[in-house]
Design an enzyme around this catalytic site. Structure first.
Site, short mmCIF file in Angstrom:
data_model
loop_
_atom_site.label_atom_id
_atom_site.label_comp_id
_atom_site.label_asym_id
_atom_site.label_seq_id
_atom_site.Cartn_x
_atom_site.Cartn_y
_atom_site.Cartn_z
N ASP A 7 -42.09 37.28 -80.44
CA ASP A 7 -42.60 35.97 -79.68
C ASP A 7 -43.55 36.29 -78.64
O ASP A 7 -43.16 36.81 -77.66
CB ASP A 7 -41.42 35.25 -79.11
CG ASP A 7 -41.78 33.85 -78.39
OD1 ASP A 7 -42.68 33.12 -78.85
OD2 ASP A 7 -40.98 33.68 -77.42
N GLU A 68 -44.99 34.90 -84.11
CA GLU A 68 -45.46 33.37 -83.94
C GLU A 68 -46.89 33.30 -83.80
O GLU A 68 -47.68 33.94 -83.44
CB GLU A 68 -44.84 32.97 -82.29
CG GLU A 68 -45.21 31.48 -82.32
CD GLU A 68 -44.38 30.87 -81.30
OE1 GLU A 68 -43.28 30.54 -81.13
OE2 GLU A 68 -44.95 30.81 -80.23
N ASP A 141 -37.09 33.63 -74.90
CA ASP A 141 -38.13 34.51 -75.58
C ASP A 141 -37.66 35.26 -76.86
O ASP A 141 -38.00 35.56 -77.98
CB ASP A 141 -39.11 35.30 -74.94
CG ASP A 141 -39.60 34.32 -73.71
OD1 ASP A 141 -40.80 34.01 -73.75
OD2 ASP A 141 -38.96 34.46 -72.62
#
Length: 178
Positions: A7, A68, A141
């Site tokens: 992330d 991501e 996160d």
């Protein structure tokens, strides 16, 4: 399949490793955050993220890195930092010949919660449940990185079949005239 989920972020880059196959219980092998000081020079922050990602790759030897996909946000400086951290993760994987998969936030949310509009708490709760953890990983996160890895494990078989079908169709249509 062993997947390192990333992330991306300049201040907090979530990382998580999940192992398993679709349809079977998954196992978390590690979760954490690569942190950089907000007041540090950009180049130094990117090097720190690279070093952190490299350490995770060395330790866990993933078969795939799921990152991501950066999407447009209202705050350009935030999206730039996210894109830069994302590029570092992709570079680290590519340097080692590890395939990289990009997943959108809504795709990840839909995969783990059933809805692409889930909030961070819902994602954290489902990651906790799916990986049979005692508590949601903190910060968010870290939970998001695990969700990315889960999403990839669950979606990769279907994506691979689709890619094979497209390739088969393309090879079958070569040489034909209309």
């Amino acid at each position: 399949m062993r997947v390192l989920g990333v992330d991306p972020g300049l201040t907090r880059c979530g990382v998580g490793v999940v192992e398993g196959v679709a349809g079977r219980p998954l196992t978390m092998l590690g979760v954490g955050v690569v942190r950089t000081p907000a007041d540090a020079e950009l180049g130094h922050r990117l090097v720190a993220i690279e070093q952190g990602i490299e350490e995770w790759l060395d330790t866990h030897q993933p078969e795939v890195v799921a990152v991501e996909r950066v999407f447009s946000q209202h705050n350009v400086s935030t999206v730039m930092g996210t894109a830069q951290a994302s590029a570092v993760a992709m570079l680290c994987a590519a340097r080692r010949g590890i395939p990289v998969a990009l997943h959108t936030p809504s795709e990840v949310k839909a995969a783990v919660t059933g809805t692409g509009r889930a909030d961070k708490a819902q994602v954290g709760a489902m990651v906790t449940r799916l990986l049979r953890l005692a508590a949601p990983p903190k910060p968010a996160d870290a939970a998001d990185a695990l969700a990315l890895a889960i999403c990839h494990i669950w979606r990769a078989p279907a994506q691979n079949r689709l890619q094979q079908a497209v390739a088969l169709h393309a090879s079958g249509s070569k040489g034909r005239t209309r």
